[in-house]
Write a protein that holds these residues in place. Structure first.
Motif, PDB file in Angstrom:
ATOM      1  N   VAL A 258       0.909  -1.235   0.039  1.00  0.00           N
ATOM      2  CA  VAL A 258       0.038  -0.094  -0.012  1.00  0.00           C
ATOM      3  C   VAL A 258       0.908   1.195   0.116  1.00  0.00           C
ATOM      4  O   VAL A 258       0.723   2.049  -0.647  1.00  0.00           O
ATOM      5  CB  VAL A 258      -1.093   0.124   1.178  1.00  0.00           C
ATOM      6  CG1 VAL A 258      -1.676   1.252   1.298  1.00  0.00           C
ATOM      7  CG2 VAL A 258      -1.986  -1.226   1.104  1.00  0.00           C
ATOM      8  N   GLN A 259       1.885   1.178   0.744  1.00  0.00           N
ATOM      9  CA  GLN A 259       2.875   2.183   0.823  1.00  0.00           C
ATOM     10  C   GLN A 259       3.476   2.540  -0.493  1.00  0.00           C
ATOM     11  O   GLN A 259       3.873   3.565  -0.849  1.00  0.00           O
ATOM     12  CB  GLN A 259       3.819   2.017   2.267  1.00  0.00           C
ATOM     13  CG  GLN A 259       4.729   3.136   2.270  1.00  0.00           C
ATOM     14  CD  GLN A 259       3.963   4.261   3.281  1.00  0.00           C
ATOM     15  OE1 GLN A 259       2.765   4.270   3.475  1.00  0.00           O
ATOM     16  NE2 GLN A 259       4.797   5.156   3.743  1.00  0.00           N
ATOM     17  N   ALA A 260       3.776   1.396  -1.104  1.00  0.00           N
ATOM     18  CA  ALA A 260       4.734   1.572  -2.136  1.00  0.00           C
ATOM     19  C   ALA A 260       4.226   2.088  -3.307  1.00  0.00           C
ATOM     20  O   ALA A 260       4.781   2.574  -4.197  1.00  0.00           O
ATOM     21  CB  ALA A 260       5.153  -0.056  -2.691  1.00  0.00           C
ATOM     22  N   THR A 261       2.690   2.037  -3.427  1.00  0.00           N
ATOM     23  CA  THR A 261       1.912   2.526  -4.654  1.00  0.00           C
ATOM     24  C   THR A 261       2.037   4.274  -4.626  1.00  0.00           C
ATOM     25  O   THR A 261       1.780   4.729  -5.588  1.00  0.00           O
ATOM     26  CB  THR A 261       0.371   2.278  -4.448  1.00  0.00           C
ATOM     27  OG1 THR A 261      -0.025   2.750  -3.123  1.00  0.00           O
ATOM     28  CG2 THR A 261       0.361   0.867  -4.527  1.00  0.00           C
ATOM     29  N   GLN A 262       2.803   4.854  -3.471  1.00  0.00           N
ATOM     30  CA  GLN A 262       2.783   6.267  -3.589  1.00  0.00           C
ATOM     31  C   GLN A 262       4.306   6.687  -4.155  1.00  0.00           C
ATOM     32  O   GLN A 262       4.721   7.836  -3.999  1.00  0.00           O
ATOM     33  CB  GLN A 262       2.574   6.753  -2.216  1.00  0.00           C
ATOM     34  CG  GLN A 262       1.141   6.343  -1.638  1.00  0.00           C
ATOM     35  CD  GLN A 262       1.187   6.704  -0.224  1.00  0.00           C
ATOM     36  OE1 GLN A 262       1.716   7.792   0.326  1.00  0.00           O
ATOM     37  NE2 GLN A 262       0.000   6.016   0.456  1.00  0.00           N
ATOM     38  N   ILE A 263       5.203   5.658  -4.708  1.00  0.00           N
ATOM     39  CA  ILE A 263       6.506   6.044  -4.952  1.00  0.00           C
ATOM     40  C   ILE A 263       6.295   7.214  -5.958  1.00  0.00           C
ATOM     41  O   ILE A 263       5.416   7.016  -6.879  1.00  0.00           O
ATOM     42  CB  ILE A 263       7.188   4.931  -5.322  1.00  0.00           C
ATOM     43  CG1 ILE A 263       8.637   4.858  -5.755  1.00  0.00           C
ATOM     44  CG2 ILE A 263       6.408   4.141  -6.730  1.00  0.00           C
ATOM     45  CD1 ILE A 263       9.412   5.415  -4.477  1.00  0.00           C
ATOM     46  N   GLN A 264       7.193   7.975  -5.830  1.00  0.00           N
ATOM     47  CA  GLN A 264       7.174   9.000  -6.839  1.00  0.00           C
ATOM     48  C   GLN A 264       8.629   9.065  -7.556  1.00  0.00           C
ATOM     49  O   GLN A 264       9.774   8.522  -7.151  1.00  0.00           O
ATOM     50  CB  GLN A 264       7.291  10.425  -6.079  1.00  0.00           C
ATOM     51  CG  GLN A 264       6.232  10.534  -5.379  1.00  0.00           C
ATOM     52  CD  GLN A 264       4.667  10.819  -6.525  1.00  0.00           C
ATOM     53  OE1 GLN A 264       5.074  11.389  -7.439  1.00  0.00           O
ATOM     54  NE2 GLN A 264       3.641   9.942  -6.108  1.00  0.00           N
ATOM     55  N   PHE A 265       8.838   9.490  -9.001  1.00  0.00           N
ATOM     56  CA  PHE A 265       9.749   9.468  -9.519  1.00  0.00           C
ATOM     57  C   PHE A 265      10.409  11.021  -9.912  1.00  0.00           C
ATOM     58  O   PHE A 265       9.521  11.985 -10.146  1.00  0.00           O
ATOM     59  CB  PHE A 265       9.595   8.883 -10.851  1.00  0.00           C
ATOM     60  CG  PHE A 265       9.401   7.385 -10.893  1.00  0.00           C
ATOM     61  CD1 PHE A 265      10.518   6.521 -11.572  1.00  0.00           C
ATOM     62  CD2 PHE A 265       8.293   6.699 -10.548  1.00  0.00           C
ATOM     63  CE1 PHE A 265      10.219   5.138 -11.344  1.00  0.00           C
ATOM     64  CE2 PHE A 265       7.958   5.455 -10.644  1.00  0.00           C
ATOM     65  CZ  PHE A 265       9.052   4.529 -10.915  1.00  0.00           C
ATOM     66  N   GLU A 266      11.499  11.243  -9.590  1.00  0.00           N
ATOM     67  CA  GLU A 266      12.234  12.440  -9.826  1.00  0.00           C
ATOM     68  C   GLU A 266      13.228  12.536 -11.142  1.00  0.00           C
ATOM     69  O   GLU A 266      14.213  11.944 -10.527  1.00  0.00           O
ATOM     70  CB  GLU A 266      12.602  13.189  -8.529  1.00  0.00           C
ATOM     71  CG  GLU A 266      11.500  13.566  -7.353  1.00  0.00           C
ATOM     72  CD  GLU A 266      10.722  14.864  -8.332  1.00  0.00           C
ATOM     73  OE1 GLU A 266      11.207  15.531  -9.105  1.00  0.00           O
ATOM     74  OE2 GLU A 266       9.432  14.869  -7.983  1.00  0.00           O
TER      75      GLU A 266
END
Length: 772
Positions: free
Chosen positions: A29-37
């Protein structure tokens, strides 16, 4: 300790499995919020002086990396000065100003120029060149004369052939995250869809904000499309090889848990994936699947020894494999942890993320497989008569009989690869993500060829005295430097504070260094400069003068735009510019020049990152081999393990030379993976070899038996990894395809190192037990 762990996992299997799955659900659930920069400047973010200089420069003058470009190209008979397009530009400019976080808009249709008033005392004001809209053909002709008289306009807002125009939207520089920039760019794209240009014109977006967001957007889509396909391909390949549910589903479950834990932890600490760490999922899958195959292969071997008792077989498997997997993943984690010494924050983040991922992989592989194996039949093992077992056993016997020939052949191959690798140039491009036919890259080429380009090299001139930069001698040297810069290969454009001041005396907006010559006498030039200063004190903001000179007059700016010609050629250009600046403004001249800018920083950063990675790899190699020597309590073992572990690095380097690839950040990352793969395979081979030595006491027989067992698992692992990487060859991104290609070559190099060099070295150099 390992006996207790084995008993715990087998006796409390349901509880352990439920605990791991529950933690995985929370992490997922937490991993779905990963962001790419994605930001090339982030490579040097930290305490580096060059990065701080660039940030100070942007705060003082302008944020060139915050300019979004709307490119309009004429596709019909009319040019971009047609009154229809001018009216469209004025309309779009008005709508752009209403977009949140767009601070300023510059277009050819809304350009303002200074005009002197007839009143006394004399004054000057900035007024729109086209006073009223809708514009007509008369306005088009007047604007055409202005463009002809002001060459600078032909390159910034309009091309010299009048076929391309640019609308510039200056985005709030505080918006640095891709998610925030994407909102603005989406608003602009919707605006263009609702207000298309007249017939005969087409629009496209460019500029560093758009390229950043477009790269991340496509990268996310690429991973969302390819990673599930790779997982399915892994599943099918495992099912074909092992022909059991335990051999196909359990590895993906264990690796998936470790991957979810790692990404969830990255999100939990507020970190993101960047242009380096985006390979972390593939890295963890490669290393995780490799260890899973070894564990399941051991389980299949232990079951007959336990007379069909799955619990006992699982317990013995955990007891044996928890040691070797701990060493493999620990040494790999240590290797990545060495990136903590790098200058770049990006590399340091990647280092701890990878090291943490290796730790999580150990827990999920040993814990997950150890608790679940007993509920599944083990994967089917090939016997000596089966193809794979027969081939590996035969290879072991050949190397056993001819170790010197094997070592000589491998040594010649490595030496040739090293010789080729020495000629691999260190070079990288800021925009090397797309194929040549990609729309984003085609628009970038259009901007380079028709307009002033995107990538800036900046020069900051700091004067000891506020009047020094306005001195005629300094003024001329600044213009001469611009003229020389424009003659250099790859330079597209040059502008300075001197150009803005001269434009006022000539009555046209901002000429370039290629315009009319400066007055010959110092008196005439001083008069023109004073006139320019008088005007900019009143309408300087309209002319953009604050972007080129500070209010106190002590700092001036020279802007140079360059093509994306690669860091190798840019480094030569930077050295040439530095030499010319030093000649024009030597120490003691009262003016101190400093080079900075995004293109400058990228060149410095890329070279520093590549050297950081190489030194980190060297440090990691030494630590890993020292760790192996300590674990096996033998310096000789550590030295024996060193040669095969460095083999894939050498072979991959030689392959890069044959393919004509440059050494850039994406390619160097492959070497970190190659080291991890080779170390894992070597440790599993050495552990099995030591066990066989205890059973047989004969080096030659131990090598052959190790080939029959662990050698088969290493071959299976290599097949699996290459099969999974084959999916990445269909990626839309050039670095991703090249990563898959080079990693596949690395796997072949690891096979040569572990299954040729390592056993040959063991036969020749292993300390044999005393004979009776």
């Amino acid at each position: 300790m390992f006996d207790r762990l084995a008993n715990l996992l087998t006796r409390r299997a349901p509880f352990v499995a439920l605990l791991l799955l529950s933690l995985t659900a929370l992490a997922a659930v937490q991993a779905t919020q990963i962001q790419f920069e994605f930001s090339p400047q982030a490579l040097m973010r930290g305490e580096d002086e060059s990065y701080q200089q660039l940030q100070d420069f942007k705060q003082t003058f302008a944020y060139e990396d915050s300019v979004l470009m709307i490119i309009v190209e004429a596709t019909g008979d009319a040019n971009v000065l047609d009154h229809r397009l001018l009216n469209w530009q004025a309309h779009v400019a008005e709508q752009l100003r209403a977009v949140p976080h767009v601070d300023e808009v510059a277009t050819l249709a809304t350009i303002e120029i200074p005009r002197r008033t007839l009143e006394f005392p004399p004054s000057v004001t900035a007024r729109p060149f086209i006073a009223e809209f809708p514009a007509d053909e008369t306005d088009s002709r007047r604007l055409r004369r202005l463009v002809d008289e002001s060459p600078l306009l032909a390159g910034t807002l309009v091309s010299s052939d009048l076929q391309v125009a640019a609308l510039l939207a200056f985005i709030d520089p505080e918006l640095q995250r891709v998610r925030e920039l994407s909102v603005v760019i989406d608003d602009v794209q919707q605006l263009l869809q609702s207000s298309p240009p007249p017939t005969g014109y087409r629009t496209s977006l460019s500029g560093l904000p758009f390229i950043r967001t477009d790269t991340i957007k496509n990268l996310q889509q690429d991973q969302q499309r390819l990673l599930p396909i790779a997982a399915i391909l892994y599943l099918l390949t495992l099912a074909i090889i092992f022909r059991r549910v335990s051999g196909s589903l359990l590895p993906l479950l264990a690796v998936g848990m470790g991957l979810a834990w790692t990404i969830g932890a990255v999100v939990a600490v507020g970190a993101t994936f960047n242009l380096v760490s985006n390979v972390l999922p593939i890295l963890l899958i490669v290393v995780g699947v490799s260890n899973c195959v070894h564990v399941l292969d051991e389980y299949a071997e232990q079951l007959p020894l336990a007379r069909g008792d799955r619990i006992a077989a699982a317990r013995n498997t955990v007891r044996h494999m928890s040691r070797s997997c701990l060493l493999t993943l620990f040494t790999t984690a240590v290797g990545f942890a060495c990136l903590g010494t790098a200058q770049s924050d990006v590399l340091r983040e990647f280092g701890w993320q990878a090291a943490l991922g290796m730790g999580f992989m150990y827990v999920t592989i040993i814990g997950g497989l150890g608790s679940l194996m007993q509920y599944f039949r083990p994967p089917r093992r090939s016997t000596r008569g089966a193809p794979l077992g027969h081939v590996t056993a035969a290879a072991g016997r050949v190397i056993d009989r001819h170790p010197r020939i094997t070592l000589t052949f491998s040594g010649l191959l490595i030496a040739a690869s090293v010789w080729l690798g020495l000629h691999v140039p260190v070079d990288s491009f800021m925009i090397e993500t797309y194929d040549d036919d990609h729309p984003t890259l085609q628009t970038l080429r259009l901007v380079d060829n028709k307009l002033s380009g995107l990538l800036p090299i900046e020069v900051r001139l700091h004067a000891d005295d506020p009047e020094r930069l306005l001195d005629p001698d300094v003024f001329r040297k600044v213009r001469q430097f611009e003229e020389h810069a424009l003659q250099e290969d790859g330079v597209l454009f040059a502008r300075s504070y001197a150009d803005v001041l001269q434009s006022i005396s000539t009555g046209t907006p901002s000429p370039t260094a290629a315009d009319d010559e400066l007055p010959v006498s110092d008196e005439e030039l001083t008069r023109d400069i004073r006139l320019g200063v008088w005007v900019v004190n009143r309408v300087g903001a309209t002319l953009g003068y604050p972007n080129f000179m500070t209010e106190d007059g002590r700092d001036g700016r020279i802007l140079i735009k360059v093509q994306d010609i690669g860091t190798l050629r840019l480094k030569k250009l930077i050295n040439q510019l530095e030499a010319e600046l030093l000649q024009a403004f030597p120490p003691g001249s009262g003016v101190t020049p400093t080079l900075t800018g995004d293109a400058y920083l990228n060149t410095i950063a890329m070279n520093a990152v590549i050297h950081d990675l190489f030194y980190s790899l060297l440090t990691a190699s030494l630590i890993i081999f020292a760790t192996i020597a300590l674990i096996f309590r033998s310096l000789r073992t550590g030295l024996i393990a060193a040669i095969p572990n460095l083999t894939p690095l050498a072979l991959t380097l030689g392959y890069m030379r044959l393919r004509g690839y440059d050494m850039n950040v994406g390619n160097v990352i492959v070497f970190t993976i190659s080291l991890g793969i080779a170390v894992d395979d070597s440790i599993h081979f050495l552990f099995r070899f030591r066990e066989e030595m205890k059973r047989t006491g004969c080096v030659e027989e131990a090598v052959v038996r190790t080939f029959e067992g662990t050698g088969r698992a290493i071959v299976i692992t290599s097949i699996l990894i290459v099969a999974g990487l084959a999916v990445l060859l269909f990626s839309d991104f050039v670095p991703t395809r090249r990563f898959a290609e080079l990693t596949s070559v690395t796997m072949m190099g690891a096979l040569i190192g572990v299954l040729l060099l390592l056993p040959a070295c063991l036969v020749l150099f292993w300390k044999r037990p005393p004979t009776s």
